[in-house]
Design an enzyme around this catalytic site. Structure first.
Site, PDB file in Angstrom:
ATOM      1  CE  LYS A 168      44.805  30.704  39.883  1.00 57.69           C
ATOM      2  NZ  LYS A 168      43.685  31.633  39.732  1.00 57.69           N
ATOM      3  CB  CYS A 275      51.512  46.531  37.644  1.00 63.41           C
ATOM      4  SG  CYS A 275      52.057  46.046  36.008  1.00 63.41           S
ATOM      5  CD  GLU A 372      49.276  48.220  43.122  1.00 63.78           C
ATOM      6  OE1 GLU A 372      49.022  47.233  43.846  1.00 63.78           O
ATOM      7  OE2 GLU A 372      49.769  48.112  41.996  1.00 63.78           O
TER       8      GLU A 372
HETATM    9  P1  NAD Z   1      46.119  38.719  43.585  1.00 70.73           P
HETATM   10  O1  NAD Z   1      47.468  38.595  44.186  1.00 70.73           O
HETATM   11  O2  NAD Z   1      44.946  38.796  44.486  1.00 70.73           O
HETATM   12  O3  NAD Z   1      45.819  37.462  42.626  1.00 70.73           O
HETATM   13  C1  NAD Z   1      46.649  37.155  41.533  1.00 70.73           C
HETATM   14  C2  NAD Z   1      46.471  35.689  41.167  1.00 70.73           C
HETATM   15  O4  NAD Z   1      46.964  34.861  42.211  1.00 70.73           O
HETATM   16  C3  NAD Z   1      45.033  35.246  40.929  1.00 70.73           C
HETATM   17  O5  NAD Z   1      45.009  34.383  39.831  1.00 70.73           O
HETATM   18  C4  NAD Z   1      44.698  34.497  42.214  1.00 70.73           C
HETATM   19  O6  NAD Z   1      43.686  33.552  42.036  1.00 70.73           O
HETATM   20  C5  NAD Z   1      46.016  33.835  42.533  1.00 70.73           C
HETATM   21  N1  NAD Z   1      46.276  33.468  43.935  1.00 70.73           N
HETATM   22  C6  NAD Z   1      45.634  33.872  45.042  1.00 70.73           C
HETATM   23  N2  NAD Z   1      46.210  33.328  46.150  1.00 70.73           N
HETATM   24  C7  NAD Z   1      47.257  32.583  45.707  1.00 70.73           C
HETATM   25  C8  NAD Z   1      48.263  31.810  46.365  1.00 70.73           C
HETATM   26  N3  NAD Z   1      48.328  31.712  47.703  1.00 70.73           N
HETATM   27  N4  NAD Z   1      49.199  31.205  45.598  1.00 70.73           N
HETATM   28  C9  NAD Z   1      49.178  31.331  44.256  1.00 70.73           C
HETATM   29  N5  NAD Z   1      48.247  32.045  43.585  1.00 70.73           N
HETATM   30  C10 NAD Z   1      47.298  32.670  44.314  1.00 70.73           C
HETATM   31  O7  NAD Z   1      46.214  39.967  42.612  1.00 70.73           O
HETATM   32  P2  NAD Z   1      45.032  40.647  41.777  1.00 70.73           P
HETATM   33  O8  NAD Z   1      44.159  41.403  42.732  1.00 70.73           O
HETATM   34  O9  NAD Z   1      44.425  39.656  40.878  1.00 70.73           O
HETATM   35  O10 NAD Z   1      45.839  41.677  40.843  1.00 70.73           O
HETATM   36  C11 NAD Z   1      46.126  42.990  41.214  1.00 70.73           C
HETATM   37  C12 NAD Z   1      47.565  43.122  41.635  1.00 70.73           C
HETATM   38  O11 NAD Z   1      48.415  42.645  40.596  1.00 70.73           O
HETATM   39  C13 NAD Z   1      47.993  44.548  41.881  1.00 70.73           C
HETATM   40  O12 NAD Z   1      48.764  44.624  43.047  1.00 70.73           O
HETATM   41  C14 NAD Z   1      48.874  44.874  40.682  1.00 70.73           C
HETATM   42  O13 NAD Z   1      49.822  45.860  40.904  1.00 70.73           O
HETATM   43  C15 NAD Z   1      49.497  43.564  40.412  1.00 70.73           C
HETATM   44  N6  NAD Z   1      50.009  43.498  39.028  1.00 70.73           N
HETATM   45  C16 NAD Z   1      51.361  43.509  38.831  1.00 70.73           C
HETATM   46  C17 NAD Z   1      51.864  43.482  37.536  1.00 70.73           C
HETATM   47  C18 NAD Z   1      53.356  43.490  37.263  1.00 70.73           C
HETATM   48  O14 NAD Z   1      53.746  43.156  36.153  1.00 70.73           O
HETATM   49  N7  NAD Z   1      54.214  43.846  38.210  1.00 70.73           N
HETATM   50  C19 NAD Z   1      50.989  43.463  36.459  1.00 70.73           C
HETATM   51  C20 NAD Z   1      49.622  43.465  36.698  1.00 70.73           C
HETATM   52  C21 NAD Z   1      49.135  43.470  38.003  1.00 70.73           C
END
Ligand code: NAD
Length: 470
Positions: A168, A275, A372
């Site tokens: 997803k 990230c 961040e």
């Molecule tokens: P987000 O947490 O808002 O969303 C990530 C995903 O989770 C989306 O697909 C979203 O639809 C889904 N989601 C939302 N609520 C959920 C729930 N309750 N349960 C399960 N899934 C749910 O993050 P974002 O804004 O899409 O991405 C940015 C963030 O991702 C930044 O904090 C970044 O640092 C992090 N990131 C981390 C890595 C890593 O490898 N550590 C890599 C890339 C991005």
């Protein structure tokens, strides 16, 4: 049914939905496509399709390896379609989108080269073996910054280990992953990789689904904590790759002419939306102005624009909320006395464009340093001694990556080893090596991605203990 040209893939077939949602092009701020909004019943179908495909898929490692290699080739053959969708929905320049598609295929090939080990502890009158067996259905939930690489880092090891997957993507960037599902249909058996899309709470519904045995999630710390809490009642296995606030530390002997370009892109790659990008930079006070000026020169020279146009080096921020957040953090810093040595403002026109920004005259305690920012903004902070810089780098809940920069790599390595994070670099930042474990300490994650440790995280350990004779 609304008109959709980006179907979901469930059980190897097109699935359309009654509802759809608009996908924005961040370069224009306007909706350019509709994506399927998966219903709860369709989510059940997708998870069931994965569960149905599991018994056949789990047993033949060679077939799985061949399928992943074929999938890598299919991705390369379909590169231009995927590249265009990535740029349109995420905003990154075409060259960066091409790089992402290439790394996606590389991730599949690198994973296919791994083996699930079978460890024989003893083999005499008794045989004791340690096996690593697949779990069943894996839910793979990805963010919007590098959607295809994130997807591949999850589904490739999950599939190689013998699991089946429901992927997803983020509702901000669903199209490239939906296209991937279509592209891979003729090389993966039906139901092995299902791709669905929808507005939240679809992510939560998938993570909590009773047929899902493992959730592999990349996203923000806040959502990661929800995933952990929602997995607890069913004791689902989880891997969380979460946010970071990576510190870079320059040592006093750094060769700025040699390093400035790498330093800059270590923070501004993918418009800062990685990230593992540098999010704050600590610089010896004696070299502060020189470093700020070198970075500001580069920030001013970057070609920012619509990623579809030739020559563009940096696109817009990927989403409207992220654009608003970056503006808020920069305004807060400027209001508190920081100076923008470059940038510091949004760019004119439609779309989520923000000028590459170097902030000076600020300290820890300012939001853009402590949080961040995930955008094209680098706060540069002076320090007086290295101990203090290390303490400040470590003085956070985050622990994803860090870097130390010096003319003497071994001196830098000794400092880098003391950073509390999953990866410490010397004289580079944000280039994870293929096949090498990637993990976050503290609030930056739980578990390990990539390499053998990543592969094993999609398995349950099992001991087979055979007593021969009496
Ligand atoms: P987000 O947490 O808002 O969303 C990530 C995903 O989770 C989306 O697909 C979203 O639809 C889904 N989601 C939302 N609520 C959920 C729930 N309750 N349960 C399960 N899934 C749910 O993050 P974002 O804004 O899409 O991405 C940015 C963030 O991702 C930044 O904090 C970044 O640092 C992090 N990131 C981390 C890595 C890593 O490898 N550590 C890599 C890339 C991005």
């Amino acid at each position: 049914m609304s008109e959709q040209n980006h179907p979901m893939t469930v059980g190897g077939k097109d699935v359309h939905t009654v509802d759809t949602f608009g996908v924005h092009n961040p370069a224009t701020g306007r909706v350019f496509a509709q994506a399927p909004d998966c219903s709860p019943a369709q989510l059940d179908d997708a998870v069931q399709a994965a569960a149905d495909a599991f018994p056949l898929w789990r047993d033949d490692m060679d077939a799985r390896r061949s399928a992943l290699l074929a999938a890598a080739a299919r991705i390369e053959e379909s590169a231009e379609e995927l590249v265009t969708l990535l740029t349109l929905e995420q905003g990154k320049p075409l060259a960066d989108a091409r790089f992402e598609v290439m790394v996606t295929a590389m991730t599949l090939r690198g994973t296919a080269a791994l083996d699930v080990p079978r460890e024989v502890i003893r083999d005499d009158e008794e045989r004791i073996e340690v096996l690593h067996q697949p779990m069943g259905v894996v839910a793979a939930i990805t963010p919007w910054n590098v959607p295809l690489i994130q997807a591949a880092m999850k589904f490739a090891p999950a599939l190689l280990a013998g699991n089946t997957v429901v992927l997803k993507p983020s509702p901000f960037t669903p199209l490239s992953s939906l296209a991937l599902g279509v592209v891979l249909r003729d090389v993966l058996p039906p139901g092995v990789l299902n791709v669905i899309s929808g507005r939240d709470p679809l992510g939560a519904q998938l993570a909590e689904h009773p047929l899902v045995r493992k959730v592999t999630f990349t996203g923000s710390v806040a959502t990661g904590k929800h995933v952990a809490a929602s997995a607890a009642p069913d004791l689902k296995r989880i891997t969380l790759e979460l946010g970071g606030n990576d510190a870079g530390i320059l040592l006093d002997d750094v060769d700025l002419d040699a390093m400035a370009e790498k330093l800059f892109w270590g923070a501004f790659v993918n418009c800062g939306q990685i990230c593992a990008a540098m999010k704050r930079l600590y610089v010896p006070r004696a070299r502060y102005t020189e470093v700020v000026d070198a970075l500001a020169d580069r920030a001013r020279s970057v070609q920012v624009g619509d990623g579809m146009l030739p020559g563009v080096q940096m696109g817009p921020l990927a989403t409207a909320p992220q654009f608003a957040r970056v503006q808020e953090l920069v305004s807060d810093a400027l209001a508190g006395g920081a100076t923008a040595a470059a940038g510091g403002r949004r760019l004119d026109g439609d779309g989520y464009f923000f000028a590459p920004t170097i902030l000076r005259d600020l300290e820890d305690g300012v939001r853009v340093v402590d949080e961040e920012q995930f955008g094209p903004v680098l706060p540069v902070i002076p320090y007086d001694d290295v101990e203090e810089a290390v303490a400040r780098a470590n003085g956070t809940h985050f622990g994803l990556d860090g870097s130390v920069w010096s003319a003497d790599p071994e001196r830098a390595a000794a400092v880098a080893a003391r950073l509390e994070c999953g990866t410490s670099w010397v004289n580079t930042h944000g280039m994870p090596a293929p096949g090498v474990s990637f993990s976050g300490h503290k609030w930056s994650g739980l578990g390990v991605a990539n390499g053998l440790a990543g592969l094993l995280s999609y398995t349950e350990t099992k001991v087979l203990h055979v007593v021969r004779g009496r």
